[in-house]
Design an enzyme around this catalytic site. Structure first.
Site, PDB file in Angstrom:
ATOM      1  N   GLN A 149       0.862  -1.199   0.000  1.00 38.45           N
ATOM      2  CA  GLN A 149       0.000   0.000   0.000  1.00 38.45           C
ATOM      3  C   GLN A 149       0.895   1.245   0.000  1.00 38.45           C
ATOM      4  O   GLN A 149       2.100   1.151   0.269  1.00 38.45           O
ATOM      5  CB  GLN A 149      -0.879   0.011   1.264  1.00 38.45           C
ATOM      6  CG  GLN A 149      -0.096  -0.149   2.560  1.00 38.45           C
ATOM      7  CD  GLN A 149      -0.880  -0.868   3.645  1.00 38.45           C
ATOM      8  OE1 GLN A 149      -2.119  -0.916   3.648  1.00 38.45           O
ATOM      9  NE2 GLN A 149      -0.152  -1.459   4.596  1.00 38.45           N
TER      10      GLN A 149
ATOM     11  N   HIS B  16      -8.997   3.026  19.607  1.00 37.52           N
ATOM     12  CA  HIS B  16      -8.203   1.943  20.207  1.00 37.52           C
ATOM     13  C   HIS B  16      -8.782   1.474  21.543  1.00 37.52           C
ATOM     14  O   HIS B  16      -8.752   0.277  21.855  1.00 37.52           O
ATOM     15  CB  HIS B  16      -6.743   2.393  20.344  1.00 37.52           C
ATOM     16  CG  HIS B  16      -6.058   2.559  19.017  1.00 37.52           C
ATOM     17  ND1 HIS B  16      -5.396   3.717  18.636  1.00 37.52           N
ATOM     18  CD2 HIS B  16      -5.987   1.722  17.943  1.00 37.52           C
ATOM     19  CE1 HIS B  16      -4.934   3.566  17.414  1.00 37.52           C
ATOM     20  NE2 HIS B  16      -5.278   2.377  16.960  1.00 37.52           N
TER      21      HIS B  16
ATOM     22  N   GLU C 123       0.727  -8.482  11.403  1.00 38.14           N
ATOM     23  CA  GLU C 123       0.655  -7.294  10.535  1.00 38.14           C
ATOM     24  C   GLU C 123       1.318  -7.642   9.206  1.00 38.14           C
ATOM     25  O   GLU C 123       2.461  -8.124   9.178  1.00 38.14           O
ATOM     26  CB  GLU C 123       1.377  -6.125  11.226  1.00 38.14           C
ATOM     27  CG  GLU C 123       1.715  -4.947  10.330  1.00 38.14           C
ATOM     28  CD  GLU C 123       0.503  -4.309   9.667  1.00 38.14           C
ATOM     29  OE1 GLU C 123      -0.396  -3.833  10.388  1.00 38.14           O
ATOM     30  OE2 GLU C 123       0.467  -4.301   8.419  1.00 38.14           O
TER      31      GLU C 123
ATOM     32  N   ASP D 235       0.220 -12.422   6.552  1.00 39.78           N
ATOM     33  CA  ASP D 235      -1.183 -12.184   6.187  1.00 39.78           C
ATOM     34  C   ASP D 235      -2.088 -12.798   7.255  1.00 39.78           C
ATOM     35  O   ASP D 235      -2.031 -14.006   7.513  1.00 39.78           O
ATOM     36  CB  ASP D 235      -1.451 -12.828   4.816  1.00 39.78           C
ATOM     37  CG  ASP D 235      -2.852 -12.536   4.310  1.00 39.78           C
ATOM     38  OD1 ASP D 235      -3.069 -12.689   3.091  1.00 39.78           O
ATOM     39  OD2 ASP D 235      -3.717 -12.150   5.115  1.00 39.78           O
ATOM     40  N   GLY D 236      -2.926 -11.975   7.836  1.00 36.12           N
ATOM     41  CA  GLY D 236      -3.825 -12.447   8.888  1.00 36.12           C
ATOM     42  C   GLY D 236      -4.776 -13.523   8.401  1.00 36.12           C
ATOM     43  O   GLY D 236      -5.181 -14.412   9.159  1.00 36.12           O
TER      44      GLY D 236
ATOM     45  N   ASP E 104      -8.080  -5.431  13.802  1.00 40.77           N
ATOM     46  CA  ASP E 104      -7.890  -3.988  13.713  1.00 40.77           C
ATOM     47  C   ASP E 104      -7.317  -3.694  12.325  1.00 40.77           C
ATOM     48  O   ASP E 104      -6.143  -3.341  12.161  1.00 40.77           O
ATOM     49  CB  ASP E 104      -6.929  -3.550  14.825  1.00 40.77           C
ATOM     50  CG  ASP E 104      -6.572  -2.073  14.735  1.00 40.77           C
ATOM     51  OD1 ASP E 104      -5.566  -1.667  15.375  1.00 40.77           O
ATOM     52  OD2 ASP E 104      -7.264  -1.338  14.005  1.00 40.77           O
ATOM     53  N   SER E 105      -8.145  -3.898  11.329  1.00 38.22           N
ATOM     54  CA  SER E 105      -7.642  -3.834   9.947  1.00 38.22           C
ATOM     55  C   SER E 105      -7.942  -2.480   9.320  1.00 38.22           C
ATOM     56  O   SER E 105      -8.780  -1.709   9.820  1.00 38.22           O
ATOM     57  CB  SER E 105      -8.333  -4.915   9.105  1.00 38.22           C
ATOM     58  OG  SER E 105      -9.672  -4.505   8.860  1.00 38.22           O
TER      59      SER E 105
ATOM     60  N   ASP F 131      -9.513  -0.479   5.959  1.00 34.45           N
ATOM     61  CA  ASP F 131     -10.823  -0.714   5.317  1.00 34.45           C
ATOM     62  C   ASP F 131     -10.676  -1.796   4.253  1.00 34.45           C
ATOM     63  O   ASP F 131      -9.562  -2.120   3.844  1.00 34.45           O
ATOM     64  CB  ASP F 131     -11.314   0.607   4.699  1.00 34.45           C
ATOM     65  CG  ASP F 131     -11.580   1.639   5.805  1.00 34.45           C
ATOM     66  OD1 ASP F 131     -11.502   2.834   5.527  1.00 34.45           O
ATOM     67  OD2 ASP F 131     -11.811   1.209   6.950  1.00 34.45           O
TER      68      ASP F 131
ATOM     69  N   PRO G  43      -4.786  -5.253   0.799  1.00 37.59           N
ATOM     70  CA  PRO G  43      -4.537  -6.513   1.520  1.00 37.59           C
ATOM     71  C   PRO G  43      -5.640  -6.850   2.530  1.00 37.59           C
ATOM     72  O   PRO G  43      -5.712  -7.968   3.016  1.00 37.59           O
ATOM     73  CB  PRO G  43      -3.209  -6.253   2.231  1.00 37.59           C
ATOM     74  CG  PRO G  43      -3.097  -4.775   2.350  1.00 37.59           C
ATOM     75  CD  PRO G  43      -3.802  -4.217   1.155  1.00 37.59           C
TER      76      PRO G  43
HETATM   77  N1  SAM Z   1      -7.018   1.888  13.255  1.00 41.74           N
HETATM   78  C1  SAM Z   1      -7.048   1.803  11.828  1.00 41.74           C
HETATM   79  C2  SAM Z   1      -8.440   1.792  11.322  1.00 41.74           C
HETATM   80  O1  SAM Z   1      -9.348   1.700  12.102  1.00 41.74           O
HETATM   81  O2  SAM Z   1      -8.626   1.878  10.123  1.00 41.74           O
HETATM   82  C3  SAM Z   1      -6.347   0.591  11.313  1.00 41.74           C
HETATM   83  C4  SAM Z   1      -5.161   0.178  12.112  1.00 41.74           C
HETATM   84  S1  SAM Z   1      -3.825  -0.482  11.291  1.00 41.74           S
HETATM   85  C5  SAM Z   1      -3.048   0.865  10.570  1.00 41.74           C
HETATM   86  C6  SAM Z   1      -4.522  -1.415   9.973  1.00 41.74           C
HETATM   87  C7  SAM Z   1      -3.460  -2.382   9.508  1.00 41.74           C
HETATM   88  O3  SAM Z   1      -4.036  -3.531   8.888  1.00 41.74           O
HETATM   89  C8  SAM Z   1      -2.495  -1.801   8.471  1.00 41.74           C
HETATM   90  O4  SAM Z   1      -1.243  -1.609   9.083  1.00 41.74           O
HETATM   91  C9  SAM Z   1      -2.445  -2.851   7.353  1.00 41.74           C
HETATM   92  O5  SAM Z   1      -1.152  -3.052   6.838  1.00 41.74           O
HETATM   93  C10 SAM Z   1      -2.966  -4.075   8.097  1.00 41.74           C
HETATM   94  N2  SAM Z   1      -3.497  -5.130   7.218  1.00 41.74           N
HETATM   95  C11 SAM Z   1      -4.273  -4.986   6.117  1.00 41.74           C
HETATM   96  N3  SAM Z   1      -4.545  -6.200   5.582  1.00 41.74           N
HETATM   97  C12 SAM Z   1      -3.934  -7.141   6.371  1.00 41.74           C
HETATM   98  C13 SAM Z   1      -3.848  -8.563   6.346  1.00 41.74           C
HETATM   99  N4  SAM Z   1      -4.465  -9.285   5.377  1.00 41.74           N
HETATM  100  N5  SAM Z   1      -3.141  -9.191   7.314  1.00 41.74           N
HETATM  101  C14 SAM Z   1      -2.526  -8.469   8.291  1.00 41.74           C
HETATM  102  N6  SAM Z   1      -2.548  -7.100   8.380  1.00 41.74           N
HETATM  103  C15 SAM Z   1      -3.259  -6.456   7.417  1.00 41.74           C
END
Ligand code: SAM
Length: 275
Positions: free
Chosen positions: A31, A62, A106, A137-138, A155-156, A158, A162
């Protein structure tokens, strides 16, 4: 140089934030990542042009994503966070003395590295020995693990890039299997007004898997529409009947009264979820 960031979800609606300075930016393998200083909300993390977390109001999101499930489970010891690369959710989870270990999965190491450097107030949790960061990858992670966690927090970002599969039914089924017998799960489930179809579909998917499924709401000023939802799925514990308090846990937004109140939904949203 100052400019306006437009966080738009549709061609006809967007959130505009005035940016005073771009502190850091990087095109990662997953991204576009930017750390910016905004006029109104202080420093912020932006991924693919979407506001993720701002110094001014990150505590709201949070605290609400962490303390509601953790005060629903009587003795949360092992917690999984999917996403959460800014560290804010982990910071809140660590406030619970029963928590022995947090696995944080993450996908993008650049997010953790940038937040550790530029957003230390959210990323402070990464220095705690109870936090175990796994880069991956989660979706895959929960596919391969069974019966390990008391609480899982998704806590992903949108559902773009990914994160798309983190809003899928198969993923929720694997989260269920990843949880211990009385596990509790929560996910951020976007705006109930703006992402209506997603919000409704995700609720029904989770409800088809978890015996206890409830939505709760909060207001996050820096998020598009401000109105934000979380969906909780639980194998047995109920967020209102089994709710417990712990005055030792210091918060700025979450309160025991708010824990009870946030599950009270407007009629229009109850109707949407009943359809
Ligand atoms: N607090 C923020 C919100 O509410 O939108 C999101 C927190 S955090 C920045 C979201 C994280 O999800 C990002 O760092 C992104 O890289 C991670 N992410 C996205 N897809 C993912 C996946 N498939 N597996 C693990 N992490 C993922």
């Amino acid at each position: 140089m100052a400019f306006w960031l437009i966080d738009d979800h549709t061609p006809g609606y967007g959130l505009m934030l005035r940016i005073d300075r771009t502190v850091y930016s990087e095109q990662t393998p997953y991204q576009h990542l930017a750390i910016v200083d905004t006029t109104e909300f202080g420093r912020a993390l932006v991924l693919d042009g979407i506001i993720q977390t701002t110094v001014a109001d990150e505590f709201i999101y949070h605290e609400m994503i962490a303390h509601v499930p953790l005060f629903t489970h009587p003795q949360p010891r092992h917690v999984l966070i999917i996403g959460g690369g800014d560290g804010g959710t982990a910071r809140e989870v660590l406030k619970h003395s029963s928590v022995e270990r947090i696995d944080l999965v993450e996908i993008d190491a650049s997010v953790v590295n940038a937040c550790r450097k530029y957003l230390p107030e959210t990323a402070c949790a990464f220095d705690d020995p109870r936090v175990n960061v796994i880069y991956g990858d989660g979706v895959e992670y929960v596919r391969q693990r069974r019966n390990l966690y008391d609480v899982v927090i998704v806590d992903s970002s949108d559902p773009v890039g990914p994160a798309v599969e983190l809003f899928g039914r198969e993923f929720y089924s694997n989260v269920y299997a990843c949880l211990k017998e009385n596990g509790v799960f929560v996910a951020q489930t976007d705006s109930p007004t703006f992402s209506k179809d997603l919000f409704q579909r995700v609720y029904h998917d989770i409800k088809s898997i978890f015996p206890v499924t409830m939505v709760y709401l909060t207001c996050i000023p820096s998020y598009i529409t401000g109105f934000w939802s979380f969906t909780l799925g639980s194998k047995s514990y109920h967020p209102l009947k089994d709710f417990r308090e712990d005055p030792e846990v210091e918060t700025r937004y979450y309160t025991p009264q708010l824990h009870q109140a946030c599950f009270v939904l407007p009629k229009s949203i109850e109707k949407l979820l009943a359809e």
